[in-house]
Design a protein around this motif. Structure first.
Motif, PDB file in Angstrom:
ATOM      1  N   ASN A 211       9.519 -16.570 -19.337  1.00  0.00           N
ATOM      2  CA  ASN A 211      10.402 -17.636 -18.738  1.00  0.00           C
ATOM      3  C   ASN A 211      11.883 -17.139 -19.292  1.00  0.00           C
ATOM      4  O   ASN A 211      12.636 -17.264 -18.509  1.00  0.00           O
ATOM      5  CB  ASN A 211      10.016 -18.942 -19.298  1.00  0.00           C
ATOM      6  CG  ASN A 211      11.120 -19.863 -18.962  1.00  0.00           C
ATOM      7  OD1 ASN A 211      11.112 -20.206 -17.673  1.00  0.00           O
ATOM      8  ND2 ASN A 211      11.830 -20.575 -19.775  1.00  0.00           N
ATOM      9  N   THR A 212      11.965 -17.039 -20.486  1.00  0.00           N
ATOM     10  CA  THR A 212      13.333 -16.543 -21.221  1.00  0.00           C
ATOM     11  C   THR A 212      13.903 -15.342 -20.409  1.00  0.00           C
ATOM     12  O   THR A 212      14.915 -15.283 -20.004  1.00  0.00           O
ATOM     13  CB  THR A 212      13.226 -16.284 -22.504  1.00  0.00           C
ATOM     14  OG1 THR A 212      12.318 -17.468 -23.184  1.00  0.00           O
ATOM     15  CG2 THR A 212      14.462 -16.311 -23.325  1.00  0.00           C
ATOM     16  N   LEU A 213      13.043 -14.320 -20.100  1.00  0.00           N
ATOM     17  CA  LEU A 213      13.416 -13.034 -19.571  1.00  0.00           C
ATOM     18  C   LEU A 213      13.734 -13.327 -18.192  1.00  0.00           C
ATOM     19  O   LEU A 213      14.583 -12.914 -17.618  1.00  0.00           O
ATOM     20  CB  LEU A 213      12.544 -11.847 -19.703  1.00  0.00           C
ATOM     21  CG  LEU A 213      12.105 -11.439 -20.903  1.00  0.00           C
ATOM     22  CD1 LEU A 213      10.949 -10.463 -21.064  1.00  0.00           C
ATOM     23  CD2 LEU A 213      13.415 -10.865 -21.694  1.00  0.00           C
ATOM     24  N   ASN A 214      13.069 -14.215 -17.626  1.00  0.00           N
ATOM     25  CA  ASN A 214      13.365 -14.647 -15.958  1.00  0.00           C
ATOM     26  C   ASN A 214      14.851 -15.425 -15.983  1.00  0.00           C
ATOM     27  O   ASN A 214      15.291 -15.097 -15.033  1.00  0.00           O
ATOM     28  CB  ASN A 214      12.329 -15.608 -15.429  1.00  0.00           C
ATOM     29  CG  ASN A 214      11.209 -14.694 -14.855  1.00  0.00           C
ATOM     30  OD1 ASN A 214      11.199 -13.571 -14.623  1.00  0.00           O
ATOM     31  ND2 ASN A 214      10.011 -15.590 -14.532  1.00  0.00           N
ATOM     32  N   LEU A 215      15.108 -16.155 -16.950  1.00  0.00           N
ATOM     33  CA  LEU A 215      16.313 -16.755 -16.979  1.00  0.00           C
ATOM     34  C   LEU A 215      17.484 -15.866 -16.858  1.00  0.00           C
ATOM     35  O   LEU A 215      18.550 -15.820 -16.252  1.00  0.00           O
ATOM     36  CB  LEU A 215      16.579 -17.669 -18.138  1.00  0.00           C
ATOM     37  CG  LEU A 215      15.633 -18.770 -18.317  1.00  0.00           C
ATOM     38  CD1 LEU A 215      15.964 -19.745 -19.808  1.00  0.00           C
ATOM     39  CD2 LEU A 215      15.842 -19.820 -17.134  1.00  0.00           C
ATOM     40  N   VAL A 216      17.348 -14.555 -17.435  1.00  0.00           N
ATOM     41  CA  VAL A 216      18.248 -13.645 -17.706  1.00  0.00           C
ATOM     42  C   VAL A 216      18.084 -12.714 -16.268  1.00  0.00           C
ATOM     43  O   VAL A 216      19.238 -12.442 -16.011  1.00  0.00           O
ATOM     44  CB  VAL A 216      17.989 -12.879 -18.939  1.00  0.00           C
ATOM     45  CG1 VAL A 216      19.139 -11.274 -18.996  1.00  0.00           C
ATOM     46  CG2 VAL A 216      18.148 -13.873 -20.068  1.00  0.00           C
ATOM     47  N   SER A 217      17.006 -12.338 -15.945  1.00  0.00           N
ATOM     48  CA  SER A 217      16.885 -11.236 -15.096  1.00  0.00           C
ATOM     49  C   SER A 217      17.056 -11.988 -13.608  1.00  0.00           C
ATOM     50  O   SER A 217      17.469 -11.190 -12.612  1.00  0.00           O
ATOM     51  CB  SER A 217      15.534 -10.683 -14.968  1.00  0.00           C
ATOM     52  OG  SER A 217      14.417 -11.343 -14.765  1.00  0.00           O
ATOM     53  N   MET A 218      16.761 -13.560 -13.197  1.00  0.00           N
ATOM     54  CA  MET A 218      16.797 -13.868 -11.982  1.00  0.00           C
ATOM     55  C   MET A 218      17.729 -15.000 -11.711  1.00  0.00           C
ATOM     56  O   MET A 218      18.350 -15.248 -11.045  1.00  0.00           O
ATOM     57  CB  MET A 218      15.307 -14.081 -11.588  1.00  0.00           C
ATOM     58  CG  MET A 218      14.660 -12.770 -11.350  1.00  0.00           C
ATOM     59  SD  MET A 218      12.740 -13.337 -10.538  1.00  0.00           S
ATOM     60  CE  MET A 218      12.223 -14.011 -11.957  1.00  0.00           C
ATOM     61  N   ASP A 219      17.524 -16.035 -12.882  1.00  0.00           N
ATOM     62  CA  ASP A 219      18.171 -17.336 -12.599  1.00  0.00           C
ATOM     63  C   ASP A 219      19.710 -17.045 -12.724  1.00  0.00           C
ATOM     64  O   ASP A 219      20.364 -17.927 -11.946  1.00  0.00           O
ATOM     65  CB  ASP A 219      17.594 -18.325 -13.886  1.00  0.00           C
ATOM     66  CG  ASP A 219      16.322 -18.848 -13.476  1.00  0.00           C
ATOM     67  OD1 ASP A 219      15.944 -19.617 -12.433  1.00  0.00           O
ATOM     68  OD2 ASP A 219      15.376 -18.283 -13.875  1.00  0.00           O
ATOM     69  N   VAL A 220      20.310 -16.533 -13.545  1.00  0.00           N
ATOM     70  CA  VAL A 220      21.604 -16.143 -13.568  1.00  0.00           C
ATOM     71  C   VAL A 220      22.165 -15.505 -12.348  1.00  0.00           C
ATOM     72  O   VAL A 220      23.309 -15.868 -11.871  1.00  0.00           O
ATOM     73  CB  VAL A 220      22.178 -15.360 -14.904  1.00  0.00           C
ATOM     74  CG1 VAL A 220      21.903 -16.053 -16.139  1.00  0.00           C
ATOM     75  CG2 VAL A 220      21.468 -13.941 -15.030  1.00  0.00           C
ATOM     76  N   ASP A 221      21.242 -14.771 -11.798  1.00  0.00           N
ATOM     77  CA  ASP A 221      21.881 -14.249 -10.556  1.00  0.00           C
ATOM     78  C   ASP A 221      21.938 -15.173  -9.386  1.00  0.00           C
ATOM     79  O   ASP A 221      22.813 -15.264  -8.603  1.00  0.00           O
ATOM     80  CB  ASP A 221      21.021 -13.000 -10.205  1.00  0.00           C
ATOM     81  CG  ASP A 221      21.034 -11.766 -10.686  1.00  0.00           C
ATOM     82  OD1 ASP A 221      22.151 -11.569 -11.478  1.00  0.00           O
ATOM     83  OD2 ASP A 221      20.203 -10.917 -10.948  1.00  0.00           O
ATOM     84  N   LYS A 222      21.177 -16.256  -9.478  1.00  0.00           N
ATOM     85  CA  LYS A 222      21.241 -17.227  -8.461  1.00  0.00           C
ATOM     86  C   LYS A 222      22.279 -18.182  -8.645  1.00  0.00           C
ATOM     87  O   LYS A 222      22.931 -18.713  -7.650  1.00  0.00           O
ATOM     88  CB  LYS A 222      19.847 -17.929  -8.495  1.00  0.00           C
ATOM     89  CG  LYS A 222      18.617 -17.099  -7.999  1.00  0.00           C
ATOM     90  CD  LYS A 222      17.188 -17.937  -8.274  1.00  0.00           C
ATOM     91  CE  LYS A 222      16.000 -17.128  -7.688  1.00  0.00           C
ATOM     92  NZ  LYS A 222      14.908 -17.603  -8.143  1.00  0.00           N
ATOM     93  N   VAL A 223      22.525 -18.318 -10.012  1.00  0.00           N
ATOM     94  CA  VAL A 223      23.848 -19.107 -10.082  1.00  0.00           C
ATOM     95  C   VAL A 223      25.122 -18.517  -9.773  1.00  0.00           C
ATOM     96  O   VAL A 223      26.080 -19.114  -9.284  1.00  0.00           O
ATOM     97  CB  VAL A 223      23.942 -19.398 -11.820  1.00  0.00           C
ATOM     98  CG1 VAL A 223      25.106 -20.204 -11.990  1.00  0.00           C
ATOM     99  CG2 VAL A 223      22.675 -20.333 -12.000  1.00  0.00           C
ATOM    100  N   GLU A 224      25.160 -17.011  -9.987  1.00  0.00           N
ATOM    101  CA  GLU A 224      26.217 -16.314  -9.565  1.00  0.00           C
ATOM    102  C   GLU A 224      26.395 -16.571  -8.196  1.00  0.00           C
ATOM    103  O   GLU A 224      27.576 -16.515  -7.440  1.00  0.00           O
ATOM    104  CB  GLU A 224      26.126 -14.755  -9.983  1.00  0.00           C
ATOM    105  CG  GLU A 224      27.191 -13.960  -9.558  1.00  0.00           C
ATOM    106  CD  GLU A 224      26.938 -13.318  -8.290  1.00  0.00           C
ATOM    107  OE1 GLU A 224      28.027 -12.884  -7.697  1.00  0.00           O
ATOM    108  OE2 GLU A 224      25.899 -12.811  -7.911  1.00  0.00           O
TER     109      GLU A 224
END
Length: 1305
Positions: A211-224
């Motif tokens: 989950n922590t890696l998903n936050l970095v690899s995917m979620d931040v892209d969606k926020v961007e």
């Protein structure tokens, strides 16, 4: 350029990024000092574009990061705002009321909201188009109007277009800058937060590392992405209002009636958007679980191969993936429905508006209908974008919610400092410093939240307070009591229905696992210069005691204080991916004399001679090319070099050969006394005599504190038998033997264990497109193509029909109103249905392709030889199954569909204009040529920088994963800030690649937009062509950009295809249902090497092991002991000769069948996320009663509440359940206390009496009663005999134990 890409290697890009800051060929970023005009026209990008058109871009070709865009600068501002965060829902102390959106708005809001001004001006300029079209239409129809009027109209028309082009591009520049600054900030914040929370909090609250890696690899892209999309949402209402006002001026009250039709679909849109948000949240949760399972499989690959569980893990991951895809299909149905209604809305508004206008008795004129049509064209963009925007915004807010929840996790308690510099938690004696005490714990109770193996995910928020009273303990006990009934079944049952016997239920009553482990009423004072040795059985709380001093456990009551800085050595060694010297220095300045002295006392000098570059040799991820003993000695050397005041040593000597352990204790640990304070956890006896204090722990409490001479007889007897034949031969892991052999090579190229990541250059090969379309399938492709071609035809026909209606209506030769409206509306419905069907086919086809790539890549990766995992960083592999799979799931198919639709729409526009004004075609030729050259500049740069962006993400994920594993070591050495700085440098490089990827796109977009203006003078000559000219530039731009996005996104297909083509182990062979019957093993002239270019690790082995015999394997480090087991399980194939089991050549047996018929008990136990039953019996071959019987037989029933005990002894139960004829033990008792060791040896003799047992020797008492001992040396069998015959030989050739003991004791 050749369509076939060539493959080059980025020379150890990961290692280079790990070790050095990105060095740019540019001394400064041209953007820093660029003029407004340069930024407005993207002229500052020209130097970079010129490099990229002549050669493939490399990292050093990129501009350095802007100072105000660096992660260090951004995270400092964010932290200050977050900690002082405005409270939107509660009081100032309510951390749960902090708003991530509010904090980001405080940091970036001013520049973000100011950028909207440029979008507002760009959007406003569009509304000059219909006004000018109205004037030009009347000018064309009125031959008496002066010519200079037409020139003014055309000039204003082009001026408006120029304003729109420049301002919309500058808006995107500003928004992308803010968006990627937000991305840098969030990644840095997530990383820093991960260093401030314990592993248990992350595992329990956030479903683990995945989950922590998903936050970095995917979620931040969606926020961007949300940053840009949100201003579209802001502008859409303004565009709709402006369109309505102008339409009202043109069509009077008819426009109000037309816009009223919007109210019909708004409730439906709200419902669909709400469902889309809910499903997206579910999709992300399932994606987290799958990514966590993939991460678990990669990190546990050796265990999976040893046990023959590859297929099980594959099925488990694919089951999770199927569940994830199922939810994504539901999501796509709702998304496609939104596209259907919002594509129908503009036509619905058009029909109702013109219908009302005519019914109200108004006359349709050409200028009116063309101006209105232009406004509808302008209106169509925000309306058609709405479903996409609502989808992205809902996804973005889901990601914001997930990131906010992570950032709100409870942090480790930060220590306070006294005036003298000592650190303390809770309440302490103010005089402890004057009493010369280094460590003081007074009436302290500590709590450690454990990972819940039962799978219970109940939320614990609010259950714990910050008070330091006994009420906290009472809450914990009450909570555990309430949950006991729920957990006792979940612990052993794995979601299966089944009856339990009364005996099972009785066992369950005593075995529910609690969420917390508590150290109660701890009182301990260790003076400066003392050696305190902590002893006790497994699970007694020894390691937890050290963790409490590090701050990893939460202090519930009492106090704890430390005088001086700390150096910590964990029980499981933690090694960074870097040079051996880097691992020892750990950020300290290099002192040669001190460094050499530490190498000597840590027994590392001989190891350095084996490494081709000595201490400058690169150590792979997790120390993959070092043995377990070598890794532990490096960790001890790291602690010694740190020159701390207090040393916390968590049983590091257990992983060493006994003679090496005693030498290090004598030469490294003892000399620190009395200058340093040492707290040593130990299962060995020899440190006790030299200790100043012996601390005995049991069940989380200190039972006794005494000196060596004060030890009770009972305590002494428990530990006494260790000295009986106290000898241990520490073998290396299979990977270690490979690398030690490798290290003997002189070729420097062999030094770097980690392979560089492949990178293609040039255009994406057409083979990749064919491979992708093949996976989509003919069904989805056919539907998508047919509907894709039908949609622009229906759209063009509908607009043509409007002009025909207007023409015939003016000539008074028209039919009924409903005739024209009916045909137009039918064409609109057909177009919208095509949009819905095409979108659904694209998304479903994309998921089908993504599923196939995921399945093929996962199959190849899991079945790859172990060398693949040794040579590829885990972050690199995880990147393929997270970021690249996400691109296939959500992006590529949509981009391909959009590119095709835009191209067809552009063609239809050109055809329509050409019919109305053939002269336009003459101008399209030079425009097309210019398009080609701009596309060449753009694609060459965009393609390569996108590849660099993918490459630069792997080090971010690897460093993240590495840090999560070693965070307690990092914190204890005070290296947190150094690791944060390293992470921020990698974030800067990755974000820089992404940012300039967008700038390159905008550079091309601006120039393409300027080219389109050349066509406007001629396009404005006649009727419908004039209206279509408004959309032509946008369609051409959109077509170009979507085709470029396809090209860059296909990089993910390229990367996954590489994994789909990996070589696998030899899986095929004959099935042997009843084999082996006896368990007789014969090595015949067997040789083995890890790679073709390396010397043999096993050389001409001839060895026979009788069925049912017990054989011990001895030998020095590098002798080939573990290689023997690797060969037996075929983790490495034979170079020559073969192995027979019951006269069957194992090379001819199916690999899965072979490994499933044997069992191994490794030194490092591995548990998977799931129930205890799942860990013991993944194939569900045993009943609950049988499982509890096994638990009883390994004496686990009374210890089942201890997580340490579970991880250490669970592997023994696996071997008992499998009832294999061949059992291999690879130093499996190294990390257990002596009492447990004795129990395990008793179990071996009783439970495996009919099995062939091969044991790599740990202690002589382990194998003293074995049938045979095999002494190995340099990959050969040196001698075979009975224990009594070989003890003297082993002692002389290996450890020389007696001499060492005399020297030590």
């Amino acid at each position: 350029m050749n369509s076939e890409p060539s493959s080059i290697n980025i020379n150890n890009d990961i290692n280079n990024l790990n070790k050095t800051i990105h060095k740019s060929r540019f001394n400064e970023n041209p953007e820093e000092n660029a003029s407004f005009l340069s930024i407005f026209t993207y002229r500052f990008m020209n130097p970079l574009m010129k490099i990229g058109v002549n050669k493939p871009l490399e990292f050093e070709d990129l501009y350095p990061i802007r100072n105000k865009s660096s992660a260090n600068y951004l995270i400092d501002k964010f932290e200050a705002l977050w900690k002082a965060g405005k409270d939107f829902h509660g009081g100032p102390n309510n951390t749960n009321s902090k708003s991530l959106v509010g904090t980001l708005n405080s940091q970036f809001g001013r520049q973000y909201h100011f950028s909207f001004l440029f979008k507002f001006i760009a959007d406003a300029s569009e509304y000059i188009y219909p006004f000018m079209i109205y004037k030009i239409s009347n000018y064309i129809q009125d031959p008496t109007e002066p010519t200079w009027h037409g020139l003014i109209y055309s000039g204003l028309f082009m001026s408006a277009y120029l304003i729109n082009t420049f301002f919309i591009n500058h808006w995107e520049y500003r928004v992308y800058t803010v968006g990627f600054n937000v991305k840098s900030t969030l990644v840095a914040a997530i990383y820093k937060k991960s260093l401030l929370i314990s592993n248990s909090v992350r595992e329990k609250e956030n479903k683990g590392k995945g989950n922590t890696l998903n936050l970095v690899s995917m979620d931040v892209d969606k926020v961007e992405a949300l940053i840009q999309d949100f201003q579209y949402i802001q502008s859409a209402p303004l565009q709709i209002i402006a369109s309505f006002i102008l339409l009202f001026r043109l069509l009077s009250w008819s426009a109000l009636i037309g816009f009223g039709s919007l109210l019909v679909v708004l409730p439906l849109n709200y419902y669909l958007s709400k469902k889309e948000f809910e499903i997206e949240d579910e999709v992300m949760e399932r994606k987290d679980i799958r990514t966590s399972k993939v991460t678990e499989a990669i990190n546990s690959i050796r265990v999976l191969k040893f046990y023959g569980w590859i297929n099980l893990m594959f099925n488990k991951i694919m089951g999770l993936r199927d569940s994830e895809v199922k939810e994504m299909k539901r999501l796509n149905i709702y998304t496609s429905s939104l596209y259907l209604f919002w594509s129908l809305i503009p036509d619905l508004v058009t029909v109702t508006t013109f219908c009302a206008y005519t019914l109200l008795g108004n006359r349709l004129e050409l200028s009116t209908i063309l101006s209105s049509l232009t406004l509808f064209f302008i209106l169509r963009l925000p309306l058609s974008l709405l479903p996409h925007l609502f989808s992205n915004i809902s996804v973005g807010f889901v990601s914001i919610k997930r990131i906010q929840e992570f950032l709100l996790n409870e942090e480790l308690q930060e220590p306070k400092k006294t005036l003298a510099g000592s650190t303390f938690y809770g309440e302490i004696d103010s005089e402890f410093e004057s009493n010369n005490i280094a460590v003081s714990i007074n009436n302290a109770t500590f709590q450690w939240n454990f990972v819940n193996l039962s799978g219970d995910d109940d939320d614990d928020d609010g259950e714990e307070s910050d008070g330091t009273t006994d009420k906290n303990i009472g809450k914990i006990e009450l909570k555990n009591k309430k949950k006991k009934e729920e957990k006792k079944l979940l612990l052993i049952n794995d979601d299966e229905e089944g009856d339990q016997s009364e005996e099972d239920e009785e066992i369950d009553e005593t075995s529910g696992m609690e969420d917390t482990f508590v150290l109660k009423d701890i009182n301990l004072d260790v003076s400066i210069g003392e050696l305190a040795v902590v002893i006790g059985p497994v699970g007694s709380g020894k390691s937890s005691l050290l963790s409490s001093l590090l701050g990893d456990l939460k202090l519930i009551s009492g106090g704890c204080a430390l005088q001086g800085n700390i150096a910590y050595v964990s029980q499981l060694p933690w090694i960074m991916n870097g040079t051996l010297r880097d691992n020892i220095l750990f950020g300290k300045e290099y002192d040669q004399q001190k460094y050499q002295n530490i190498l000597e006392i840590c027994e590392l000098l001989d190891d350095l001679e084996l490494l081709p570059k000595g201490d400058m040799s690169v150590i792979g991820e997790k120390g993959i090319n070092l043995s377990g003993g070598q890794k532990q000695r490096v960790c001890i050397a790291r602690a010694l070099y740190h020159d701390a005041d207090i040393y916390l040593l968590d049983d590091p000597l257990a992983a060493l050969d006994i003679h090496v352990a005693q030498k290090i204790f004598k030469n490294a640990i003892l000399p620190m006394i009395p200058k340093k304070t040492v707290i040593l956890v130990s299962h060995q006896m020899y440190p006790l005599e030299f200790s100043d204090k012996i601390v005995t722990m049991n069940n989380g409490v200190i039972e006794n504190i005494c000196k060596y001479e004060e030890m009770s007889r009972e305590t002494w007897e428990v530990y006494q038998f260790q000295n009986q034949n106290a000898k241990k031969e520490k073998d290396e892991e299979e990977k270690d033997v490979e690398e030690e052999d490798d290290d003997e090579e002189d070729d420097d190229d062999e030094d770097d264990l980690i392979l560089e990541e492949d990178r293609n250059i040039g255009k994406i090969s057409y083979k990749q497109y064919f491979a992708y379309f093949k996976q989509i399938g003919a069904f989805y492709l056919t539907i998508s193509i047919v509907l894709g071609f039908t949609e622009p035809i229906a759209s063009t026909f509908g607009n043509y029909w409007l002009t025909r209606w207007s023409d015939e209506w003016q000539k008074n030769i028209h039919k009924s109103l409903w005739y024209y409206l009916g045909i137009y509306f039918v064409s609109a419905v057909i177009r919208s249905a095509c949009v819905f069907g095409s979108t659904l086919a694209n998304t479903f086809g994309g998921l089908a392709a993504s599923q196939q790539f995921h399945k093929r890549a996962l199959t190849k990766v899991l079945n790859s030889p172990v060398q693949f995992f040794d040579q590829n960083l885990s972050g690199r592999i995880i990147n393929r199954f997270s970021k690249d799979i996400y691109s296939l799931d959500a992006n590529i198919a949509i981009y391909i569909g959009d590119a095709r639709d835009s191209l067809l729409n552009s063609i239809s526009v050109i055809v329509m204009i050409a019919i109305a004004s053939p002269a336009v075609l003459i101008l399209l030729l030079p425009i097309g040529i210019a398009f080609y050259f701009i596309q060449k500049w753009y694609l060459n740069n965009a393609r390569e920088i996108q590849r660099l962006a993918s490459l630069s993400l792997s080090p971010v994920l690897t460093h993240f994963s590495e840090t999560l594993t070693g965070q307690n070591v990092i914190r204890s050495f005070g290296a947190r800030q150094r690791f944060i700085n390293t992470m921020n440098e990698r974030i800067d490089l990755n974000v820089n690649c992404n940012l300039y990827e967008e700038f390159i796109a905008q550079w091309a977009n601006l120039r393409l937009g300027l080219l389109c203006i050349l066509g406007h003078i001629s396009e404005a000559l006649i009727g419908l062509a004039l209206s279509y000219s408004i959309t032509l530039s946008g369609e051409l731009n959109w077509t170009f950009m979507q085709m470029s996005y396809v090209e860059t996104q296909m990089n993910s297909v390229e990367r996954l295809q590489h994994y789909c083509d990996l070589e696998t182990e030899k899986l095929e062979g004959k099935e042997t249902p009843s084999w082996p019957q006896n368990g007789r093993i014969r090595f015949k002239n067997f040789s083995m090497r890890y790679r073709p270019e390396l010397p043999p690790s096993l050389n001409d082995i001839n060895l026979e092991i009788e069925a049912g015999s017990k054989v011990g394997i001895c030998g020095r480090t590098g002798a080939g002991k573990s290689s023997l087991l690797l060969a037996l399980f075929r983790l490495v194939e034979a170079d020559s000769g073969h192995i027979e089991i019951d006269n069957e050549n194992i090379d001819q047996v199916a690999l899965q069948d072979l490994r499933s018929k044997m069992s191994i008990i490794p030194q490092d136990p591995v548990l998977f996320a799931g129930t205890l039953r799942y860990n013991l019996d993944p194939f569900s071959t045993a009943t609950d009663a049988q499982l509890w019987e096994v638990i009883e037989r390994v004496h686990l029933k009374e210890k089942i509440k201890s997580l340490d005990c579970l991880t250490t002894e669970c592997v023994w139960q696996r071997a008992l359940i499998r009832k294999s004829k061949i059992i291999a033990l690879d130093e499996s008792t190294a990390a257990v206390d002596l009492e447990t060791d004795a129990v395990i040896q008793k179990n071996i003799r009783e439970e495996f009496k009919d099995s062939t047992v091969i044991t790599i020797a740990h202690r002589l008492n382990t194998i003293i009663d074995y049938d045979k001992i095999v002494l190995m040396s340099e990959g050969r069998v040196k001698q075979v005999g009975k224990p009594s015959e070989l003890i003297e030989l082993v002692e002389n050739s290996s450890v020389k134990l007696n001499t060492d003991q005399q020297d030590l004791l």
